[in-house]
Structures are given as structure tokens and as C-alpha cells.
Scaffold this motif. Structure first.
Motif, PDB file in Angstrom:
ATOM      1  N   UNK A 275     -79.040 -21.506  48.522  1.00 23.59           N
ATOM      2  CA  UNK A 275     -80.005 -21.159  47.475  1.00 23.59           C
ATOM      3  C   UNK A 275     -80.861 -22.355  47.097  1.00 23.59           C
ATOM      4  N   UNK A 276     -80.256 -23.523  47.073  1.00 27.85           N
ATOM      5  CA  UNK A 276     -81.010 -24.739  46.772  1.00 27.85           C
ATOM      6  C   UNK A 276     -82.061 -24.997  47.841  1.00 27.85           C
ATOM      7  N   UNK A 277     -81.677 -24.802  49.094  1.00 31.67           N
ATOM      8  CA  UNK A 277     -82.636 -24.990  50.191  1.00 31.67           C
ATOM      9  C   UNK A 277     -83.806 -24.014  50.081  1.00 31.67           C
ATOM     10  N   UNK A 278     -83.504 -22.807  49.593  1.00 43.01           N
ATOM     11  CA  UNK A 278     -84.559 -21.815  49.412  1.00 43.01           C
ATOM     12  C   UNK A 278     -85.586 -22.293  48.394  1.00 43.01           C
ATOM     13  N   UNK A 279     -85.106 -22.853  47.291  1.00 44.94           N
ATOM     14  CA  UNK A 279     -86.034 -23.383  46.285  1.00 44.94           C
ATOM     15  C   UNK A 279     -86.802 -24.585  46.813  1.00 44.94           C
ATOM     16  N   UNK A 280     -86.093 -25.476  47.481  1.00 47.46           N
ATOM     17  CA  UNK A 280     -86.731 -26.700  47.983  1.00 47.46           C
ATOM     18  C   UNK A 280     -87.824 -26.410  49.006  1.00 47.46           C
ATOM     19  N   UNK A 281     -87.705 -25.299  49.701  1.00 51.68           N
ATOM     20  CA  UNK A 281     -88.704 -24.952  50.725  1.00 51.68           C
ATOM     21  C   UNK A 281     -89.864 -24.139  50.162  1.00 51.68           C
ATOM     22  N   UNK A 282     -89.831 -23.844  48.867  1.00 53.03           N
ATOM     23  CA  UNK A 282     -90.894 -23.059  48.230  1.00 53.03           C
ATOM     24  C   UNK A 282     -92.146 -23.912  48.056  1.00 53.03           C
ATOM     25  N   UNK A 283     -93.249 -23.393  48.508  1.00 54.52           N
ATOM     26  CA  UNK A 283     -94.514 -24.128  48.376  1.00 54.52           C
ATOM     27  C   UNK A 283     -94.848 -24.324  46.893  1.00 54.52           C
ATOM     28  N   UNK A 284     -95.203 -25.545  46.542  1.00 56.94           N
ATOM     29  CA  UNK A 284     -95.584 -25.849  45.171  1.00 56.94           C
ATOM     30  C   UNK A 284     -94.427 -26.215  44.261  1.00 56.94           C
ATOM     31  N   UNK A 285     -93.201 -26.294  44.814  1.00 57.67           N
ATOM     32  CA  UNK A 285     -92.049 -26.623  43.973  1.00 57.67           C
ATOM     33  C   UNK A 285     -92.229 -28.006  43.353  1.00 57.67           C
ATOM     34  N   UNK A 286     -92.118 -28.086  42.030  1.00 55.07           N
ATOM     35  CA  UNK A 286     -92.367 -29.338  41.321  1.00 55.07           C
ATOM     36  C   UNK A 286     -91.201 -29.782  40.450  1.00 55.07           C
ATOM     37  N   UNK A 287     -90.341 -28.836  40.100  1.00 53.86           N
ATOM     38  CA  UNK A 287     -89.201 -29.171  39.241  1.00 53.86           C
ATOM     39  C   UNK A 287     -88.100 -28.138  39.445  1.00 53.86           C
TER      40      UNK A 287
END
Length: 392
Positions: A275-287
Motif C-alpha cells: 500500500x505504501x508503494x502504491x502511494x509513493x508511485x502516485x503522480x503528484x505525491x507530496x506528503x
């Protein structure tokens, strides 16, 4: 004549001797009776004193009030800190406790069996952090029928309808997680990104949670999401979208800021890492906000134990905050890879749960207690008031 006088004198002496003998026997009898009465009275006094001593000894050596403390887990450092607090309260209040919990927070049946076993011992009260309220409803009804007060702790026993649960000792999770959102709102780099965000290039702020069931985790997710949305609205009014999970979803068209809730499939570390990898790979992730230590563990596993967050690393510049403690999270905070984390007070959760249970068992009216939360970062992690709360 002389013979008659002599005979009369002899008779007089015989009667006198008989009278003396009779008086002596009466006196002896009276004295003996008095002695017997005194002896009996003394014996009664001795018996009464012995009885009093026995009663006092029985009170002094009587059984202690027994209170089982049933947690959602056992081996995790957090639950061990709760255990220490409950043991300290038991020692201070002179009661006996038994602390236990399943090996994993997914083992609902195991916890139910543990609670049933403890209920069979007829405790005076019980402390419970239920993995599932539905699963323990029958047990709660038995407690209500037997007038055994139940005190919830941590996430407690949400939705109890039996009346058995008298109070809960827990962190106000929504208010606690809102602290992290406020810290994001104070971060100059993130604020600059939110101000500059557009629908063509939206800023994404993630929330990583291990489940959407536990009251503590869902409360933190809600608290963070709501506060973060309020802050984001001040920079992009009407353009803030909450996405990722139906429980919190509030989508808008053409958002400039997206708050994405990522819930792990299970509470296992590998699932949280995915799940963390999913967030980290999201375009525009800033926080990213990690809502408990399990989420932090999964996140750090996805970032090379946090080293990818360091200057020059793959995710350098990502603003990250956590919740709870543990050695890995503390290390990330010390190194500045996390801007900081929120900690509740597990020691006080255990201590106050037992204190409430004792009061309830003694017939006192009890009510919910907020055990508090604090923000810690690299500047205050070693302060005395914080060091007590951030377990390894």
C-alpha cells in the motif's frame, strides 16, 4: 451435778466444732465458685480476642480484587507499554490483574476465547480492547447480567448496546491525528505546493492506514483527512477532493489538491508495504501521513528503512509524519526523514483503564477519559515528557 455440767460443756464444744466445719465448707465452696466464674470469664475474653485476631488476619490476607485486561495484541511494543501501565495501577491500587491478547490483531476468535476464559473466573471487573464488538456481544451481555463492569481501553468496545461498558480510557484519535494535519499546514514547502497546485498538476497528500475497521485507526484517518481538507480548502477552495476509499470519499471535479486514503488489504507488514508503494508511485505525491506504527513499518520498508527520504534519496523532499512510536519510527524522526510524529500515551491508557475498573467494581460512577497525545520531532524527542511516551 458436776457430771451433768461436764456433759453439757462437751456437747457445746461438739456443736461449735460442727458449726465451724460447716462455715468453712461454705466459704470454700463460695471461693471455688468465684474462682470458676473468674476463670470462665477470662476464657471468654481470650476466645473473643482470638476471634478478633482471626478476623483481622483474614481481612489482611483476603483475596485481591481480580481484573483481567484483554488487549487487541500482546507482543507489539505498544501493548507492552499498556501492560506496564496496567501493572503499575494494579500495584498502586492493591488489585490483581491478568494482561493478555492474541498474537495478531486479526485473530478475533483467539481473543474471544481468551475473554471467555477470564469471564469464567468471575472477575470483579474487566478491561477490554475488542477486535470486534459483534464477536464479544454475547460475553458483554453476560457481564451485564452478572453486574461485572467492563472498561474499554485503546479503541475500546465501540457500539456496545448491552450496557456492560461503563467507560473507556483512550486517546481521542480524531483530535490526535489532526495534530499531524496541522503540522503539514505549517510546513512551508508543502504550503507552497498547495498554493501552486492546479487541476492539470494536482498535489496529492496521502494517508496510509492499516484498516478501515478498528475504531482507533479509522478515528485517526477521519481526524487527519477532515483537518487536512479544511487546511487545503484555504488554498484551493472548492478544489479539494478526498479519494481512495468509500468510507471517506468526497470527490470533486477537476481537483487541485487530492487527499488519497490508502487502506491496506491486511495488517501484515508486507501488505502495508504494498500500500505504501502504491502511494509513493502516485503522480503528484507530496506528503504522507502514516496512521499507526504498523503503517509506519510498511512505509519504511518501502523506502529502504527511510533512507530513500534522505537528502539525495529517491523520495527526498517528501513530507512525512507518523503516529505512535517504535525504534524504527524514532530513528526516522531523529534523522529528519519524518518531520515528526504523534504519540499517544499507552502507559496512561493501561493505568487509567485499571483505575476506572477498580472504581466501577466498587460501585462508583465512571466516565470516559482522554489519555492525551503529543507531537514529537527531532528537537524534543529526548525531552523527559516525550521520552516516557515514545517506546521502542
Amino acid at each position: 451435778m458436776k457430771k451433768i455440767i461436764a456433759l453439757l460443756l462437751a456437747l457445746t464444744m461438739v456443736f461449735a466444732l460442727a458449726a465451724c466445719s460447716s462455715g468453712s465448707k461454705t466459704a470454700e465452696t463460695t471461693t471455688a465458685a468465684a474462682a470458676e466464674t473468674t476463670t470462665a470469664a477470662a476464657a471468654e475474653t481470650t476466645t473473643a480476642a482470638a476471634a478478633a485476631e482471626t478476623t483481622t488476619a483474614a481481612a489482611a490476607t483476603g483475596e485481591k480484587m481480580y481484573i483481567p485486561v484483554m488487549a487487541k495484541g500482546f507482543q507489539h511494543a505498544y501493548w507492552q507499554a499498556v501492560k506496564k501501565g496496567s501493572e503499575a495501577a494494579a500495584n498502586d491500587l492493591g488489585v490483581e490483574i491478568y494482561f493478555d491478547g492474541p498474537a495478531s490483531e486479526t485473530e478475533i476468535d483467539a481473543q474471544v476465547n481468551m475473554v471467555k476464559n477470564e469471564l469464567a473466573k468471575n472477575p470483579k471487573a474487566m478491561c477490554l480492547a475488542a477486535l470486534s464488538t459483534d464477536a464479544v456481544t454475547e460475553i458483554l451481555q453476560t457481564c451485564a447480567d452478572k453486574n461485572i463492569p467492563v472498561i474499554g481501553f485503546d479503541s475500546g468496545v465501540p457500539g456496545d448496546k448491552t450496557g456492560a461498558v461503563k467507560a473507556t480510557a483512550a486517546t481521542n484519535n480524531e483530535a490526535a491525528a489532526a495534530i499531524a494535519a496541522d503540522k503539514f499546514g505549517d510546513n512551508a514547502d508543502l504550503v507552497a505546493k498547495m498554493k501552486a497546485a492546479t487541476p492539470d498538476s494536482p498535489v496529492v497528500i496521502g494517508c496510509l492506514s492499516q484498516d478501515a475497521v478498528s475504531a482507533s485507526v479509522t478515528g485517526r484517518t477521519t481526524g487527519f483527512v477532515n483537518e487536512m481538507a479544511k487546511i487545503a480548502e484555504t488554498y484551493q477552495s472548492g478544489k479539494v477532493s478526498i479519494e481512495g476509499h468509500t468510507k471517506w470519499e468526497k470527490k470533486v471535479d477537476k481537483p487541485a489538491i487530492i487527499i488519497k486514503v490508502e487502506v491496506s488489504a491486511t495488517t501484515e507488514a508486507t501488505a502495508l508495504q504494498t500500500s505504501a508503494n502504491s502511494l509513493l508511485s502516485t503522480k503528484g505525491i507530496s506528503a504522507i501521513f502514516c496512521s499507526n506504527e504498523g503503517a509506519v513499518t510498511g512505509f519504511l520498508a518501502a523506502t529502504s528503512d527511510g533512507e530513500d527520504l534522505a537528502e539525495g534519496g529517491k523520495y527526498a523532499g517528501l513530507v512525512v509524519a507518523g503516529f505512535d512510536a517504535g525504534s524504527a519510527q524514532k530513528n526516522a524522526v531523529r534523522n529528519g526523514w519524518f518531520i515528526g510524529s504523534v504519540t499517544q500515551d499507552p502507559y496512561q491508557i493501561g493505568y487509567k483503564a485499571v483505575s476506572l475498573a477498580v472504581d466501577a467494581a466498587n460501585g462508583k460512577t465512571v466516565s470516559d477519559v482522554d489519555t492525551g497525545a503529543k507531537w514529537y520531532d527531532s528537537t524534543n524527542i529526548d525531552n523527559a515528557d516525550i521520552a516516557l511516551l515514545v517506546y521502542d
